[in-house]
Scaffold this motif. Structure first.
Motif, PDB file in Angstrom:
ATOM      1  N   ILE A   1       0.832  -1.213   0.000  1.00 37.88           N
ATOM      2  CA  ILE A   1       0.000   0.000   0.000  1.00 37.88           C
ATOM      3  C   ILE A   1       0.863   1.258   0.000  1.00 37.88           C
ATOM      4  CG2 ILE A   1      -1.648   1.338   1.371  1.00 37.88           C
ATOM      5  CD1 ILE A   1      -2.653  -1.515   2.390  1.00 37.88           C
TER       6      ILE A   1
ATOM      7  N   TYR B   1       1.874   4.371  -2.899  1.00 38.11           N
ATOM      8  CA  TYR B   1       1.760   5.827  -2.690  1.00 38.11           C
ATOM      9  C   TYR B   1       3.107   6.531  -2.744  1.00 38.11           C
ATOM     10  CZ  TYR B   1      -3.138   6.351  -1.976  1.00 38.11           C
ATOM     11  OH  TYR B   1      -4.479   6.413  -2.212  1.00 38.11           O
TER      12      TYR B   1
ATOM     13  N   ILE C   1      -9.154  -4.615  -0.627  1.00 36.78           N
ATOM     14  CA  ILE C   1      -9.203  -3.586  -1.673  1.00 36.78           C
ATOM     15  C   ILE C   1      -7.860  -3.407  -2.364  1.00 36.78           C
ATOM     16  CG2 ILE C   1      -9.561  -1.107  -2.091  1.00 36.78           C
ATOM     17  CD1 ILE C   1     -11.753  -1.256   0.083  1.00 36.78           C
TER      18      ILE C   1
ATOM     19  N   PRO D   1      -5.491  -4.064  -7.634  1.00 32.45           N
ATOM     20  CA  PRO D   1      -6.219  -3.245  -6.665  1.00 32.45           C
ATOM     21  C   PRO D   1      -7.585  -2.765  -7.162  1.00 32.45           C
ATOM     22  CG  PRO D   1      -4.470  -1.977  -7.709  1.00 32.45           C
ATOM     23  CD  PRO D   1      -4.315  -3.390  -8.197  1.00 32.45           C
TER      24      PRO D   1
ATOM     25  N   CYS E   1     -11.079   2.654  -2.833  1.00 35.33           N
ATOM     26  CA  CYS E   1     -10.030   2.926  -1.848  1.00 35.33           C
ATOM     27  C   CYS E   1     -10.262   4.249  -1.120  1.00 35.33           C
ATOM     28  CB  CYS E   1      -8.670   2.966  -2.546  1.00 35.33           C
ATOM     29  SG  CYS E   1      -7.324   3.277  -1.386  1.00 35.33           S
TER      30      CYS E   1
ATOM     31  N   GLN F   1      -7.665   7.464  -1.309  1.00 33.80           N
ATOM     32  CA  GLN F   1      -7.595   8.410  -2.422  1.00 33.80           C
ATOM     33  C   GLN F   1      -8.213   9.762  -2.102  1.00 33.80           C
ATOM     34  OE1 GLN F   1      -7.820   6.948  -6.591  1.00 33.80           O
ATOM     35  NE2 GLN F   1      -9.310   5.669  -5.538  1.00 33.80           N
TER      36      GLN F   1
ATOM     37  N   CYS G   1      -1.295   8.024  -5.643  1.00 36.46           N
ATOM     38  CA  CYS G   1      -1.019   6.591  -5.698  1.00 36.46           C
ATOM     39  C   CYS G   1      -0.680   6.173  -7.125  1.00 36.46           C
ATOM     40  CB  CYS G   1      -2.231   5.819  -5.203  1.00 36.46           C
ATOM     41  SG  CYS G   1      -1.958   4.051  -5.255  1.00 36.46           S
TER      42      CYS G   1
ATOM     43  N   GLY H   1      -3.152   3.646  -8.333  1.00 42.87           N
ATOM     44  CA  GLY H   1      -4.509   4.189  -8.404  1.00 42.87           C
ATOM     45  C   GLY H   1      -4.608   5.401  -9.319  1.00 42.87           C
TER      46      GLY H   1
HETATM   47  S1  SF4 Z   1      -5.576   3.707  -4.742  1.00 46.81           S
HETATM   48 FE1  SF4 Z   1      -5.529   1.553  -5.360  1.00 46.81          FE
HETATM   49  S2  SF4 Z   1      -3.386   0.908  -5.423  1.00 46.81           S
HETATM   50 FE2  SF4 Z   1      -3.535   2.854  -4.307  1.00 46.81          FE
HETATM   51  S3  SF4 Z   1      -3.640   2.217  -2.165  1.00 46.81           S
HETATM   52 FE3  SF4 Z   1      -5.752   2.455  -2.880  1.00 46.81          FE
HETATM   53  S4  SF4 Z   1      -6.378   0.420  -3.634  1.00 46.81           S
HETATM   54 FE4  SF4 Z   1      -4.143   0.434  -3.387  1.00 46.81          FE
END
Ligand code: SF4
Length: 235
Positions: free
Chosen positions: A155, A159, A200, A205, A210, A213, A221, A224
């Motif tokens: 995670i 990020y 998640i 992912p 999430c 975000q 991220c 993401g």
């Molecule tokens: S945005 Fe997606 S990849 Fe980033 S921490 Fe959340 S679930 Fe994980």
């Protein structure tokens, strides 16, 4: 401690807790049950570890003195659901022996030990690694130790807050140097990370779901990326 990192970490926790609610870890009725659960949870899902803990309890064996004196074959038979049961039976018995001989099977006596010395002693027990020992320190002894794991790495590296190959020690330092030592926070923060990683932030992912975000524009991220745009189309 870097103020903006501390703020970001607290904001991430706030978003996770707001979305998922308090996780109420460790799911155990006694400190000793949490200790044994931490050993049985090595490399398996909590569901499997919980079945093994229940078997010990049903057999009247969730008891430090009985486990310390038991045959490893007898323990192994009861903890089959936790996998690696022969190895884990030895670890459980050795831990129980130390707990009885050095702490009088008293969780208060164990918790009263100096944290660094206690961590070193538990790490010297064969088969007990950092994540297991730190789980015992935090969840059974209420020591302000931040537990990290593979979910933490996944995670927080997505990020860009941790390198993808971050070691256990580096990850732990990152949290402990940027957050005030707070047992309640450390307890639930790790639990939130496990929940996010399990449900998640998987290998593939589910970014649209999430909660992190929404924390802050400066937190971006890599995985993401762009999820905010397609989030707006609904999940
Ligand atoms: S945005 Fe997606 S990849 Fe980033 S921490 Fe959340 S679930 Fe994980």
């Amino acid at each position: 401690m870097m103020a903006h990192l501390a703020d970001d970490l607290l904001a991430i926790y706030g978003a996770l807790r707001g979305a998922f609610g308090h996780q109420h870890w460790w799911p155990a009725e006694t400190a000793f049950e949490a200790m044994i659960g931490a050993i049985l949870a090595q490399n398996v899902s909590w569901k499997n570890a919980a079945k093994a803990v229940r078997n010990l309890e049903d057999a009247g064996m969730l008891d430090p003195e009985l486990l310390a004196a038991a045959d490893t074959a007898e323990i192994a038979r009861l903890i089959v659901p936790s996998r690696f049961y022969n190895q884990k039976a030895e670890r459980v018995r050795e831990f129980a022996r130390v707990y009885v001989a050095e702490f009088g099977a008293d969780p208060v006596a164990m918790a009263a030990a100096e944290t660094g010395a206690l961590r070193r002693r538990l790490l010297s027990i064969k088969g007990l690694g950092k994540e297991t020992v730190d789980s015992i320190l935090l969840y059974a002894c209420s020591k302000p130790i931040f537990v990290v794991d593979a979910y933490t790495r996944r995670i927080f590296s997505r990020y860009g807050l941790l390198p993808a190959g971050a070691s256990y020690d580096l990850m732990q330092r990152f949290f402990m140097e940027n957050l005030a030592p707070d047992v309640e926070l450390f307890n639930d923060y790790h639990a939130q990370i496990v929940f996010l990683g399990n449900n998640i932030c998987k290998k593939s992912p589910l970014c649209a779901r999430c909660p992190i975000q929404e924390v802050h524009e400066s937190l971006w991220c890599a995985e993401g990326m762009g999820a905010k745009d397609w989030n707006s189309g609904g999940d």
